[in-house]
Design a protein around this motif. Structure first.
Motif, PDB file in Angstrom:
ATOM      1  N   GLU A 107       0.678  -1.214   0.111  1.00 52.02           N
ATOM      2  CA  GLU A 107       0.049  -0.094  -0.037  1.00 52.02           C
ATOM      3  C   GLU A 107       0.729   1.064  -0.077  1.00 52.02           C
ATOM      4  OE1 GLU A 107      -2.946   0.290   3.100  1.00 52.02           O
ATOM      5  OE2 GLU A 107      -3.282  -1.735   3.062  1.00 52.02           O
ATOM      6  N   PRO A 108       0.503   2.230  -0.776  1.00 51.01           N
ATOM      7  CA  PRO A 108       1.131   3.579  -0.594  1.00 51.01           C
ATOM      8  C   PRO A 108       0.880   4.325   0.524  1.00 51.01           C
ATOM      9  CG  PRO A 108      -0.151   3.213  -2.814  1.00 51.01           C
ATOM     10  CD  PRO A 108      -0.446   2.267  -1.816  1.00 51.01           C
ATOM     11  N   ARG A 109       1.773   4.838   1.197  1.00 47.00           N
ATOM     12  CA  ARG A 109       1.590   5.651   2.446  1.00 47.00           C
ATOM     13  C   ARG A 109       2.716   6.422   3.036  1.00 47.00           C
ATOM     14  NH1 ARG A 109       0.484   0.982   6.520  1.00 47.00           N
ATOM     15  NH2 ARG A 109       0.327  -0.267   4.649  1.00 47.00           N
ATOM     16  N   TYR A 110       2.308   7.507   3.497  1.00 51.41           N
ATOM     17  CA  TYR A 110       3.399   8.626   4.330  1.00 51.41           C
ATOM     18  C   TYR A 110       2.950   8.770   5.567  1.00 51.41           C
ATOM     19  CZ  TYR A 110       0.294  12.526   3.505  1.00 51.41           C
ATOM     20  OH  TYR A 110      -0.843  13.470   3.612  1.00 51.41           O
ATOM     21  N   ALA A 111       3.906   9.574   6.376  1.00 46.90           N
ATOM     22  CA  ALA A 111       3.564   9.832   7.752  1.00 46.90           C
ATOM     23  C   ALA A 111       3.465   8.719   8.494  1.00 46.90           C
ATOM     24  CB  ALA A 111       2.536  10.727   7.861  1.00 46.90           C
ATOM     25  N   HIS A 112       4.054   7.403   7.916  1.00 49.95           N
ATOM     26  CA  HIS A 112       3.895   6.092   8.776  1.00 49.95           C
ATOM     27  C   HIS A 112       5.107   5.801   9.391  1.00 49.95           C
ATOM     28  CE1 HIS A 112       5.814   5.937   4.975  1.00 49.95           C
ATOM     29  NE2 HIS A 112       6.416   4.833   5.278  1.00 49.95           N
ATOM     30  N   GLN A 113       5.193   4.776  10.264  1.00 50.28           N
ATOM     31  CA  GLN A 113       6.305   4.348  11.034  1.00 50.28           C
ATOM     32  C   GLN A 113       6.787   2.950  10.419  1.00 50.28           C
ATOM     33  OE1 GLN A 113       7.709   6.139  13.616  1.00 50.28           O
ATOM     34  NE2 GLN A 113       6.178   7.877  13.145  1.00 50.28           N
ATOM     35  N   SER A 114       8.295   2.752  10.457  1.00 45.94           N
ATOM     36  CA  SER A 114       9.041   1.562  10.022  1.00 45.94           C
ATOM     37  C   SER A 114       9.892   1.189  11.226  1.00 45.94           C
ATOM     38  CB  SER A 114       9.781   1.799   8.771  1.00 45.94           C
ATOM     39  OG  SER A 114       8.809   1.893   7.835  1.00 45.94           O
ATOM     40  N   GLY A 161      -0.011   5.449   9.268  1.00 41.26           N
ATOM     41  CA  GLY A 161       0.410   6.458   8.289  1.00 41.26           C
ATOM     42  C   GLY A 161      -0.975   7.057   7.524  1.00 41.26           C
ATOM     43  N   ILE A 162      -0.674   7.652   6.452  1.00 41.32           N
ATOM     44  CA  ILE A 162      -1.826   8.320   5.621  1.00 41.32           C
ATOM     45  C   ILE A 162      -1.806   7.699   4.240  1.00 41.32           C
ATOM     46  CG2 ILE A 162      -2.735  10.265   4.790  1.00 41.32           C
ATOM     47  CD1 ILE A 162      -1.632  11.871   7.280  1.00 41.32           C
TER      48      ILE A 162
END
Length: 587
Positions: free
Chosen positions: A377-384, A396-397
């Protein structure tokens, strides 16, 4: 009378003639050359060298024993020194009477042997120093053998240091292929060896293939010298496991299968036979370095910069730039490779943006960015976060601009992403860390930007989440980092730093930050916490960007400044990457 009395009161005048010893030695040498008062002849072949017994006795334990004991030589006027050539003997006598000698490649070995035999230790070490200056990757293995014949520890240590520091060049030399099995075993198990473990394996294969008929049986003993824990799973299970030599050894295949079972089952315990191999630490030359990547630079634009901090020089080095600008990507390290995951890709030309599922990787060995298998899934503001051979990506978003609770996992053994159990509570900007088969998600904020006061715990082997409400947690935009069994949550719109003890299930208060910090990054190198950049609230409650670079020592509970970043930075990644250095840094 008065003068005598006054002289008595004066202190003695200590006089030391600095030139007397050299003048005396010079005079003795002249007497020798003129054969005045000489009382013994040192002989080699047909050469006779007149000397003074007292000078020889004073300079060497060998001659003291010869002339001051009941040896027959003590009564002879002529002593034959067998095994020492006339040129070498003449040089040694000149050295005894002058303290000077010219060492060259033509005479260094017989001179060294004679110096050892006659107990001239400083001359012996001078020869060793001369040979050390001639060391190169092509001859260092020969020098090790020579040092063992001559019993010269100083030369042996320097030659070994050259051999392990220049592993790539030495492994390609002719001498390397002629090493005996014990010599190669000793070489490969050296903690100072400047090599990645993949190269260690390829080198032992090359040594076996040089004489396969007599050496193929050594594969198991040599294979145990490879530190499998630090080899990329793809290389281990696709290249090493399928090598014909490895497959020909039942013991080697059993070791690989044990590693496979250990990695496939997160909860599996390391077997008794595998444990010594699996728990062997990294070599000294494999050192962790701090890498800072991405983020917002000087509050102007999303940065493509990647920087490496050299602890020895305390300077920053620029690495290859990211291929494109990514807003609020996540950053993680696994198998000494830096991963930049997802983010909002920005087009400077059109001003358009799109949510990305792309994964970029950087290895310090090549200093080149590559694309890896994209996320589901595409995402940003996420954590890894990484754990063993997994990368977990949380929340994330997404493309719908909504906060996501989805979780996916990258398996580096199979190079594939898979969906995992979703987060119980969808949160933005939590503090995330992995330890002891669990992923911990502390706090964060909900869709209404309210702080979430809970810990969400993911059980990796069970693919199951649990939740724990706590009033202690109230962090947003704070990083988390693990040292031993404590997870440190650093700031997050607060100066507070707390440590969660995963074994005792309790929080411990630590020394506060200097300012209320958020959007910063933190990582652990050599059991110390390094915090970089971020944003902070100043005394007027105004938010400012930071170029701060600080270090926290959990043993002393003390923060120290490490200077500043090259520019102000926030929402970036801060990671430990292992690089191989030919300058060993023992712990």
């Amino acid at each position: 009378m008065a003068l005598c009395e006054s002289l008595k009161t004066l202190q003695g005048f200590p006089f030391r003639d600095p030139e007397l010893s050299s003048l005396l030695l010079s005079q003795l040498n002249r007497l020798r050359q003129e054969r005045i008062l000489t009382d013994v002849l040192l002989c080699s072949d047909n050469t006779e060298i007149p000397c003074h017994r007292n000078v020889l006795v004073s300079s060497s334990r060998y001659f003291r024993a010869m002339f001051c004991s009941n040896f027959v030589e003590s009564r002879q006027g002529r002593v034959d020194l067998k095994g020492i050539s006339p040129d070498v003997l003449s040089g040694i006598v000149d050295y005894v009477y002058t303290g000077a000698i010219t060492i060259s490649m033509d005479i260094v070995l017989p001179l060294m042997q004679a110096a050892s035999m006659l107990h001239y230790g400083r001359l012996f070490e001078a020869c060793s120093t001369f040979l050390q200056e001639q060391l190169s990757p092509d001859n260092c293995l020969s020098m090790i053998r020579l040092s063992e014949i001559l019993h010269c520890d100083s030369l042996k240590e320097k030659a070994k240091e050259m051999a392990v520091r220049s592993f790539s060049d030495v492994a390609a030399s002719e001498d390397f292929c002629e090493l005996s099995l014990p010599e190669l075993m000793c070489y490969l198990e050296d903690d100072r060896l400047c090599a990645e473990e993949e190269q260690v394996f390829e080198t032992l294969l090359a040594w076996i293939h040089h004489d396969p008929f007599s050496r193929r049986g050594a594969i198991h003993d040599l294979f145990k010298k490879v530190r499998l824990r630090y080899i990329h799973p793809t290389y281990l299970f696709q290249f090493i496991a399928n090598d014909p030599l490895v497959q020909s050894s039942t013991l080697c295949t059993e070791i690989i299968e044990s590693v496979r079972r250990l990695m496939l089952s997160v909860s599996a315990k390391c077997g008794r036979e595998l444990k010594p191999l699996w728990t062997t630490p990294r070599r000294y030359t494999c050192r962790e370095t701090l890498v800072v990547v991405g983020g917002r630079k000087n509050n102007e634009q999303t940065s493509r910069e990647a920087l490496l901090y050299d602890e020895r020089t305390q300077r920053w080095q620029w690495l290859a730039k990211l291929p494109l600008r990514l807003y609020k990507a996540s950053y993680v390290c696994i198998h000494s490779i830096l991963y930049v995951v997802g983010g909002l890709s920005l087009s400077m030309a059109s001003g358009d943006s799109s949510v990305s599922a792309t994964v970029y990787t950087l290895s310090l060995k090549t200093n080149q960015w590559r694309t890896a298998e994209p996320m589901l899934e595409p995402r940003y503001a996420h954590q890894s976060v990484s754990y063993l051979h997994f990368i977990f990506v949380l929340g994330g978003i997404g493309v719908d601009k909504q906060i996501s609770n989805s979780v996916e996992r990258y398996n580096s053994m199979f190079n594939q992403w898979e969906a995992m159990a979703p987060l119980p509570s969808a949160v933005l900007h939590p503090a995330v860390a992995a330890n002891d088969q669990r992923v911990y998600v502390f706090g964060g904020e909900d869709a209404m930007q309210n702080p979430v006061r809970e810990i969400q715990v993911y059980h990796i082997s069970r693919n199951l989440w649990s939740r724990l409400e706590t009033r202690t947690v109230k962090n947003v935009c704070a990083p988390a980092a693990v040292i031993e069994d404590k997870i440190y949550i650093i700031g997050g719109y607060t100066r507070r730093m707390i440590a969660y003890d995963t074994k005792a299930n309790k929080f411990v208060k630590c020394e506060n930050l200097k300012e209320r910090r958020m959007h910063h990054s933190a990582t652990v190198i050599n059991n110390k916490l390094y915090v970089t950049g971020g944003r902070f609230l100043n005394g007027h409650d105004t938010i400012e960007d930071s170029d701060c670079f600080e270090c926290y020592d959990p043993k002393t509970d003390v923060w120290t400044s490490k200077g500043t970043l090259p520019y102000k930075l926030f929402d970036h990644g801060s990671l430990p990457l292992v690089c191989v250095s030919n300058r060993p840094n023992p712990p």
